[in-house]
Design an enzyme around this catalytic site. Structure first.
Site, PDB file in Angstrom:
ATOM      1  N   LYS A   1      -8.528  -0.685  -9.066  1.00 24.74           N
ATOM      2  CA  LYS A   1      -9.179  -1.299  -7.898  1.00 24.74           C
ATOM      3  C   LYS A   1     -10.254  -0.368  -7.346  1.00 24.74           C
ATOM      4  CE  LYS A   1      -7.825  -2.998  -3.297  1.00 24.74           C
ATOM      5  NZ  LYS A   1      -8.312  -1.972  -2.377  1.00 24.74           N
TER       6      LYS A   1
ATOM      7  N   HIS B   1     -13.687  -1.657  -1.174  1.00 27.71           N
ATOM      8  CA  HIS B   1     -12.663  -1.344  -0.178  1.00 27.71           C
ATOM      9  C   HIS B   1     -12.934  -2.081   1.149  1.00 27.71           C
ATOM     10  CE1 HIS B   1      -9.324   1.687  -0.216  1.00 27.71           C
ATOM     11  NE2 HIS B   1      -9.267   1.345   1.051  1.00 27.71           N
TER      12      HIS B   1
ATOM     13  N   THR C   1      -5.885   2.593  -6.869  1.00 25.68           N
ATOM     14  CA  THR C   1      -7.146   2.521  -6.121  1.00 25.68           C
ATOM     15  C   THR C   1      -7.990   3.752  -6.410  1.00 25.68           C
ATOM     16  OG1 THR C   1      -6.124   1.189  -4.405  1.00 25.68           O
ATOM     17  CG2 THR C   1      -8.128   2.363  -3.794  1.00 25.68           C
TER      18      THR C   1
ATOM     19  N   SER D   1       0.828  -1.215   0.000  1.00 26.83           N
ATOM     20  CA  SER D   1       0.000   0.000   0.000  1.00 26.83           C
ATOM     21  C   SER D   1       0.861   1.264   0.000  1.00 26.83           C
ATOM     22  CB  SER D   1      -0.870  -0.004   1.261  1.00 26.83           C
ATOM     23  OG  SER D   1      -1.392   1.281   1.522  1.00 26.83           O
TER      24      SER D   1
ATOM     25  N   TYR E   1      -2.415   5.584  -4.187  1.00 22.11           N
ATOM     26  CA  TYR E   1      -3.495   6.561  -4.015  1.00 22.11           C
ATOM     27  C   TYR E   1      -3.054   7.821  -4.743  1.00 22.11           C
ATOM     28  CZ  TYR E   1      -5.850   3.980  -0.241  1.00 22.11           C
ATOM     29  OH  TYR E   1      -6.539   3.061   0.494  1.00 22.11           O
TER      30      TYR E   1
HETATM   31  C1  LIG Z   1      -7.061  -2.361   7.560  1.00 20.43           C
HETATM   32  C2  LIG Z   1      -7.262  -2.164   6.086  1.00 20.43           C
HETATM   33  C3  LIG Z   1      -6.492  -1.221   5.416  1.00 20.43           C
HETATM   34  C4  LIG Z   1      -6.640  -1.067   4.039  1.00 20.43           C
HETATM   35  N1  LIG Z   1      -5.812  -0.194   3.371  1.00 20.43           N
HETATM   36  C5  LIG Z   1      -5.882  -0.117   2.018  1.00 20.43           C
HETATM   37  C6  LIG Z   1      -4.949   0.673   1.300  1.00 20.43           C
HETATM   38  O1  LIG Z   1      -4.038   1.276   1.862  1.00 20.43           O
HETATM   39  N2  LIG Z   1      -5.092   0.731  -0.053  1.00 20.43           N
HETATM   40  C7  LIG Z   1      -6.086   0.056  -0.718  1.00 20.43           C
HETATM   41  O2  LIG Z   1      -6.179   0.137  -1.946  1.00 20.43           O
HETATM   42  N3  LIG Z   1      -6.958  -0.721  -0.057  1.00 20.43           N
HETATM   43  C8  LIG Z   1      -6.870  -0.828   1.290  1.00 20.43           C
HETATM   44  N4  LIG Z   1      -7.737  -1.642   1.963  1.00 20.43           N
HETATM   45  C9  LIG Z   1      -8.721  -2.434   1.206  1.00 20.43           C
HETATM   46  C10 LIG Z   1      -8.121  -3.769   0.798  1.00 20.43           C
HETATM   47  O3  LIG Z   1      -7.142  -3.606  -0.191  1.00 20.43           O
HETATM   48  C11 LIG Z   1      -9.199  -4.725   0.248  1.00 20.43           C
HETATM   49  O4  LIG Z   1      -9.934  -4.062  -0.747  1.00 20.43           O
HETATM   50  C12 LIG Z   1     -10.150  -5.225   1.339  1.00 20.43           C
HETATM   51  O5  LIG Z   1      -9.443  -5.458   2.532  1.00 20.43           O
HETATM   52  C13 LIG Z   1     -10.839  -6.497   0.884  1.00 20.43           C
HETATM   53  O6  LIG Z   1     -11.735  -6.932   1.827  1.00 20.43           O
HETATM   54  P1  LIG Z   1     -11.425  -8.060   2.934  1.00 20.43           P
HETATM   55  O7  LIG Z   1     -10.582  -7.386   3.988  1.00 20.43           O
HETATM   56  O8  LIG Z   1     -12.771  -8.423   3.427  1.00 20.43           O
HETATM   57  O9  LIG Z   1     -10.675  -9.177   2.255  1.00 20.43           O
HETATM   58  C14 LIG Z   1      -7.600  -1.825   3.339  1.00 20.43           C
HETATM   59  C15 LIG Z   1      -8.376  -2.757   4.031  1.00 20.43           C
HETATM   60  C16 LIG Z   1      -8.195  -2.946   5.382  1.00 20.43           C
HETATM   61  C17 LIG Z   1      -9.018  -3.991   6.085  1.00 20.43           C
END
Ligand SMILES: Cc1cc2nc3c(=O)[nH]c(=O)nc-3n(C[C@H](O)[C@H](O)[C@H](O)COP(=O)(O)O)c2cc1C
Length: 396
Positions: A255, A279, A159, A110, A133
């Site tokens: 994404k 997300h 994203t 990330s 981002y």
């Molecule tokens: C704690 C956390 C932080 C996240 N940070 C980012 C991020 O920095 N960039 C991003 O594109 N998605 C981020 N996401 C979304 C994840 O990439 C992903 O879309 C999501 O976790 C999928 O769902 P799941 O946790 O149920 O598998 C984050 C998700 C979580 C749970």
């Protein structure tokens, strides 16, 4: 010495994770925005789909191997970008990337990671993916892309669903920050997380490694929070996406696509894959779950672009359902973060092993030997699963 825990399902890792990690970071992971409806439904909508049991089918020599955006993968799973992973476990991004590499699945770092692009590159040999981002500061965006390229990242995951932050109540109430703000409540809670604290004291990586020291005017974490609030570019539109797509020479994954019209736009800017995603239920609460939106998007663009999904994947059965509905692969977020927070690198490996074993056994019991052969014929999908809300769309 405590006996080694027996891990047979992702929920085992979740339980250990919850005990080991400070509340502020557990809550950061385990929540969705506002009422958390979308966060919950990402998981529960998978349960609505049932599997079709087949018997007396030769199931010798099964394979879960495939490719995602041209990369060979041991199973159709990649580790999703997760901000602040290095707060769930010291050096978390490095450990997750190493586990992914050894297992043969891609790791996506990330923008908001604690370990930097260079830290992860130094600790790994397989190219990892980088998630961006889009910031207002174009110089920062260009420099970050150049750093990712120099580190050998071959795939950019852009994203699109977080230019404005969805509100998560707990993060506000906990005063989430990296490194954690020391308040009487957070100190009292962290004092009970001995293993986490011991590991954290051994590392220097406690700030946003891709940003501090790289973005103008950000020297420490206190200036970072205001910088982030100001810097995510709310004017991001398809022209800007196209400009970044044209600049990036490797594979491009978009994404955060949850609508077939946006999937069409993704095709037009030349993406190699899209991730059907909300997300993890952290942005637009009230949006449909990813698995519910997947079939419509596959129908519209699936023959022209790789469609992946994420959100709510907690088992190999979930992976099978997504692939059978047309996803080339899935990304997992929380499922591996539970493992990482629970047991570091070994926990991420454990999460991947659980999922692969479940996927492999489920394939066999569905009468399939090859992950590429999975399709709607393996599923029983309830009537209205994808159509119940369509009327509102067409009447609009
Ligand atoms: C704690 C956390 C932080 C996240 N940070 C980012 C991020 O920095 N960039 C991003 O594109 N998605 C981020 N996401 C979304 C994840 O990439 C992903 O879309 C999501 O976790 C999928 O769902 P799941 O946790 O149920 O598998 C984050 C998700 C979580 C749970």
């Amino acid at each position: 010495m405590l006996p080694k825990p027996v891990i047979t399902e992702i929920e085992d890792l979740h339980r250990i994770y919850r005990r080991r990690v400070p509340k502020m970071f557990y809550d950061y992971c385990q929540s969705g925005s506002w009422t958390e409806q979308t966060f919950r439904e990402n998981e529960t909508d998978f349960d609505l789909i049932r599997l079709r049991q087949r018997v007396a089918v030769d199931m010798e020599g099964r394979s879960t191997a495939t490719t995602m955006a041209g990369r060979d993968v041991a199973m159709p799973v990649a580790l999703a970008p997760v901000g602040l992973t290095g707060m769930q476990h010291a050096d978390g991004e490095i450990l997750a990337a190493k586990a992914a590499e050894a297992f043969g699945v891609p790791y996506c770092l990330s923008t908001m990671s604690i370990c930097s692009i260079e830290d992860v590159a130094e600790a790994t040999t397989a190219p990892f993916w980088f998630q961006l981002y889009v910031m207002r500061d174009e110089k920062f965006v260009d420099a970050t892309l150049a750093r990712a390229k120099a580190a050998g990242c071959d795939t950019l995951v852009l994203t699109l669903d977080l230019q404005i932050l969805g509100q998560r109540h707990k993060d506000i109430k906990n005063g989430l920050s990296a490194p954690p703000k020391l308040t009487p409540a957070s100190i009292a809670n962290m004092a009970t997380k001995v293993g986490w604290g011991r590991d954290m004291l051994r590392t220097k990586r406690r700030f946003f490694g891709n940003i501090v020291g790289h973005a103008e005017g950000v020297g420490d974490a206190s200036s970072l929070s205001s910088w982030t609030a100001e810097q995510f570019d709310p004017q991001l539109d398809w022209d800007k996406v196209k400009r970044i797509a044209d600049k990036w020479e490797g594979k491009l994954v978009l994404k955060g696509i949850l609508d077939a019209d946006d999937a069409e736009m993704a095709l037009q800017v030349g993406a190699d894959a899209i991730v059907v995603s909300n997300h993890g239920g952290r942005q637009l609460d009230g949006a449909l779950s990813s698995i519910r939106m997947l079939p419509e998007i596959v129908d519209r663009v699936g023959s022209r672009i790789e469609v992946w999904m994420d959100g709510g994947v907690r088992s190999g059965q979930d992976v099978l359902k997504a692939v059978a509905l047309g996803a080339r692969g899935v990304m997992i977020g929380r499922a591996y973060i539970y493992g990482l927070g629970a047991m570091g690198e070994a926990g991420v490996t454990a999460a991947l092993e659980v999922i692969r074993k479940e996927l492999d056994t489920t394939m066999a019991l569905c009468g399939e030997k090859d992950v590429h052969a999975l399709g709607p014929h393996n599923l029983l999908v309830p009537k209205g699963f994808r159509g119940e809300w369509e009327e509102h769309r067409t009447n609009a």
